[in-house]
Design a protein around this motif. Sequence first.
Motif, PDB file in Angstrom:
ATOM      1  N   GLY A  35       0.942  -1.041   0.073  1.00 38.08           N
ATOM      2  CA  GLY A  35       0.054  -0.123  -0.013  1.00 38.08           C
ATOM      3  C   GLY A  35       0.717   1.260  -0.083  1.00 38.08           C
ATOM      4  O   GLY A  35       0.264   2.303   0.293  1.00 38.08           O
ATOM      5  N   ALA A  36       2.203   1.219  -0.151  1.00 31.78           N
ATOM      6  CA  ALA A  36       2.802   2.451  -0.090  1.00 31.78           C
ATOM      7  C   ALA A  36       4.195   2.250  -1.242  1.00 31.78           C
ATOM      8  O   ALA A  36       4.870   1.038  -1.184  1.00 31.78           O
ATOM      9  CB  ALA A  36       3.535   2.669   1.251  1.00 31.78           C
ATOM     10  N   PHE A  60      -2.289   5.993  10.475  1.00 35.80           N
ATOM     11  CA  PHE A  60      -2.132   7.075   9.475  1.00 35.80           C
ATOM     12  C   PHE A  60      -2.758   6.752   8.112  1.00 35.80           C
ATOM     13  O   PHE A  60      -3.154   5.379   7.988  1.00 35.80           O
ATOM     14  CB  PHE A  60      -0.572   7.673   9.168  1.00 35.80           C
ATOM     15  CG  PHE A  60       0.114   6.707   8.374  1.00 35.80           C
ATOM     16  CD1 PHE A  60       0.678   5.268   8.603  1.00 35.80           C
ATOM     17  CD2 PHE A  60       0.238   6.760   7.021  1.00 35.80           C
ATOM     18  CE1 PHE A  60       1.413   4.431   7.916  1.00 35.80           C
ATOM     19  CE2 PHE A  60       0.780   6.033   6.189  1.00 35.80           C
ATOM     20  CZ  PHE A  60       1.288   4.863   6.481  1.00 35.80           C
TER      21      PHE A  60
HETATM   22  C1  LIG Z   1       2.003   1.020   4.128  1.00 37.73           C
HETATM   23  S1  LIG Z   1       2.899  -0.430   4.583  1.00 37.73           S
HETATM   24  C2  LIG Z   1       3.848   0.346   6.195  1.00 37.73           C
HETATM   25  C3  LIG Z   1       4.955   0.303   6.387  1.00 37.73           C
HETATM   26  C4  LIG Z   1       5.711   0.877   7.713  1.00 37.73           C
HETATM   27  N1  LIG Z   1       5.025   0.915   8.879  1.00 37.73           N
HETATM   28  C5  LIG Z   1       6.073   2.357   7.081  1.00 37.73           C
HETATM   29  O1  LIG Z   1       5.187   3.361   7.393  1.00 37.73           O
HETATM   30  O2  LIG Z   1       6.957   2.514   6.459  1.00 37.73           O
HETATM   31  C6  LIG Z   1       1.903  -1.524   5.306  1.00 37.73           C
HETATM   32  C7  LIG Z   1       2.235  -2.825   5.944  1.00 37.73           C
HETATM   33  O3  LIG Z   1       1.438  -3.568   6.689  1.00 37.73           O
HETATM   34  C8  LIG Z   1       1.538  -4.962   6.285  1.00 37.73           C
HETATM   35  N2  LIG Z   1       0.117  -5.673   6.376  1.00 37.73           N
HETATM   36  C9  LIG Z   1      -0.798  -5.472   5.417  1.00 37.73           C
HETATM   37  N3  LIG Z   1      -1.974  -6.406   5.756  1.00 37.73           N
HETATM   38  C10 LIG Z   1      -1.588  -6.820   7.069  1.00 37.73           C
HETATM   39  C11 LIG Z   1      -2.097  -7.769   8.149  1.00 37.73           C
HETATM   40  N4  LIG Z   1      -3.449  -8.044   7.848  1.00 37.73           N
HETATM   41  N5  LIG Z   1      -1.438  -8.141   9.328  1.00 37.73           N
HETATM   42  C12 LIG Z   1      -0.238  -7.604   9.383  1.00 37.73           C
HETATM   43  N6  LIG Z   1       0.653  -6.796   8.537  1.00 37.73           N
HETATM   44  C13 LIG Z   1      -0.177  -6.351   7.389  1.00 37.73           C
HETATM   45  C14 LIG Z   1       2.200  -5.061   4.822  1.00 37.73           C
HETATM   46  O4  LIG Z   1       2.900  -6.324   4.663  1.00 37.73           O
HETATM   47  C15 LIG Z   1       3.336  -3.678   4.967  1.00 37.73           C
HETATM   48  O5  LIG Z   1       4.348  -3.959   5.738  1.00 37.73           O
END
Ligand SMILES: C[S@@+](CC[C@H](N)C(=O)[O-])C[C@H]1O[C@@H](n2cnc3c(N)ncnc32)[C@H](O)[C@@H]1O
Length: 215
Positions: free
Chosen positions: A20-21, A150
């Motif tokens: 998502g990013a 966020f």
């Molecule tokens: C937008 S990234 C955020 C990464 C980091 N926190 C940052 O801000 O740079 C979203 C993260 O959520 C994880 N993710 C997505 N769905 C998830 C779930 N159901 N349970 C745990 N982690 C999840 C993804 O693999 C990814 O690492």
Amino acid sequence: MLKDLRAFLREFRENYHTTGAVVPSSRYLANEITSRLAERPSTPVRVLEIGPATGAFTRKILTHLGPEDTLDLCEINPKFVAHLERWLGSLSGTPQVRIFAKSILDVEPEEPYDYIISGLPLNNFEPDLVGAILEHIVSLSRPGTEFSDFEYWSIRRLKAGISSRRERERLRAIEQLVTDFTRRHGNQRSVIWRNFPPASALHFRFERADSSPEE
Ligand SMILES: C[S@@+](CC[C@H](N)C(=O)[O-])C[C@H]1O[C@@H](n2cnc3c(N)ncnc32)[C@H](O)[C@@H]1O
């Protein structure tokens, strides 16, 4: 840092839906999202970070924790889990850190958390999943738990302008869920411009352990 960026870009291409990013969050967003934890009490705290990816928030979280505290990281993507394990293994003197390599929906902790910090890309998910995740986060809390999250600034409105009808309906349903959640748990919002893309940090405080709306 370069390794983090490369890992992130690869997962953005291969697993856009859950990542998502395009790039990790900035240190300005990390400062804001951990600002409640920065005001922690001196007694030991239990912290949960959901979706740490390459650790943009984790780095900042660790600066607020001592040896008596615990940090659980919940990450669904095995490549990010491996990345985190390598990085955490190279650190010394960290508080107790555990990695749950699974979905947040499968996390059943032995005790509620005092602080929950999430970077989940909720706007990529189906409304049913968003609702289930938000309810589950409440169930991991106790009265007084601080929850920080966020989303990219105005993302639903901007996406809706260029989306199909089905996609607009999906985004509208998520908007409704977020509005209801905010009504129940209150939030403080601040826009962080020094992030790519700019982001809104949201802070909630759970007053009670259940999530049922007030009558
Ligand atoms: C937008 S990234 C955020 C990464 C980091 N926190 C940052 O801000 O740079 C979203 C993260 O959520 C994880 N993710 C997505 N769905 C998830 C779930 N159901 N349970 C745990 N982690 C999840 C993804 O693999 C990814 O690492």
